[in-house]
Design a protein around this motif. Structure first.
Motif, short mmCIF file in Angstrom:
data_model
loop_
_atom_site.label_atom_id
_atom_site.label_comp_id
_atom_site.label_asym_id
_atom_site.label_seq_id
_atom_site.Cartn_x
_atom_site.Cartn_y
_atom_site.Cartn_z
N ASP A 197 0.83 -1.21 0.00
CA ASP A 197 0.00 0.00 0.00
C ASP A 197 0.87 1.26 0.00
O ASP A 197 0.61 2.21 -0.74
CB ASP A 197 -0.92 0.03 1.23
N VAL A 198 1.89 1.26 0.86
CA VAL A 198 2.74 2.44 0.99
C VAL A 198 3.57 2.66 -0.28
O VAL A 198 3.70 3.79 -0.76
CB VAL A 198 3.65 2.31 2.23
N LEU A 199 4.12 1.59 -0.85
CA LEU A 199 4.88 1.73 -2.10
C LEU A 199 3.98 2.27 -3.21
O LEU A 199 4.39 3.13 -4.00
CB LEU A 199 5.48 0.39 -2.52
N THR A 200 2.76 1.77 -3.27
CA THR A 200 1.81 2.25 -4.29
C THR A 200 1.50 3.73 -4.08
O THR A 200 1.40 4.50 -5.03
CB THR A 200 0.50 1.43 -4.24
N ALA A 201 1.37 4.13 -2.82
CA ALA A 201 1.02 5.52 -2.49
C ALA A 201 2.13 6.49 -2.87
O ALA A 201 1.84 7.66 -3.17
CB ALA A 201 0.68 5.64 -1.01
N VAL A 202 3.38 6.05 -2.83
CA VAL A 202 4.48 6.96 -3.16
C VAL A 202 4.98 6.78 -4.59
O VAL A 202 5.90 7.47 -5.02
CB VAL A 202 5.67 6.78 -2.18
#
Length: 206
Positions: free
Chosen positions: A152-157
């Protein structure tokens, strides 16, 4: 000869030329009928409910929702529909995620048309169909090391967003986002967040 009705197929692909080509090729088969086509992942479940297909052929990268996400929703909303993932991106991580989402088959788009038609028939018989080269690559690659939150975090950044922006979208603190990013970078063997995103995408983890 058989009097059995043709296999009803839902076809989802955002590239209209590819979608039409697949529909035409499948339409040449006497026992297969493409009953509905959609160009977005978030239209798949509604189309399946409206047209009651036997098999759904889903691309992975579509607007609205990926084919893998749509497959997971279909498993709950229309459990009798068999899912075949047909993608340009033969990535081991995609294969694992597709199987976990309930897909019965995973083929790359450069497979022969006869192979695709036969896959439609085989999944209807309860079989699983996986491109053999991709299956071997998935075994060699090993499991996806990322947790759901790290993905989720990698996708968000991935679009260049800073930690604060990603934190706001995910409902997390900046410190938590930073920690997840650090772990994801370490697990992918990357030097920075951009490289971690690239590696995770290449392996099909995102």
């Amino acid at each position: 000869m058989t009097d059995a009705p043709p296999v009803r197929v839902l076809l989802a692909d955002d590239q209209s030329m590819v979608r039409e080509a697949l529909a035409t090729l499948l339409g040449l088969e006497d026992d297969i009928e493409v009953v509905v086509q959609v160009a977005r992942g978030d239209e798949v479940v509604a189309a399946a409910r409206a047209y009651t297909p036997d098999v759904a052929l889903l691309d992975i990268e579509m607007p609205g929702m990926t084919g893998i996400e749509a497959a997971a929703l279909l498993r709950t909303a229309c459990p009798r529909v068999k899912v075949v993932i047909v993608t340009t991106f033969g990535r081991p991580g995609y294969l694992r995620r597709a199987m976990e989402s309930g897909a019965a088959a995973f083929l790359v788009k450069d497979a022969p048309a006869a192979q695709l038609a036969e896959a439609v028939r085989r999944v209807l018989r309860g079989e699983r169909v996986i491109d053999p080269a991709l299956a071997a690559a998935a075994l060699a690659e090993g499991a996806d090391p990322l947790t759901a939150r790290e993905r989720d975090v990698l996708t968000a950044v991935a679009d260049g967003s800073v930690n604060a922006e990603a934190a706001g979208r995910l409902g997390l603190s900046e410190g938590t986002v930073r920690n997840y990013l650090s772990t994801a970078i370490q697990k992918t063997g990357a030097r920075n967040r951009a490289e971690a995103v690239r590696i995770a995408r290449e392996k099909g983890w995102l």
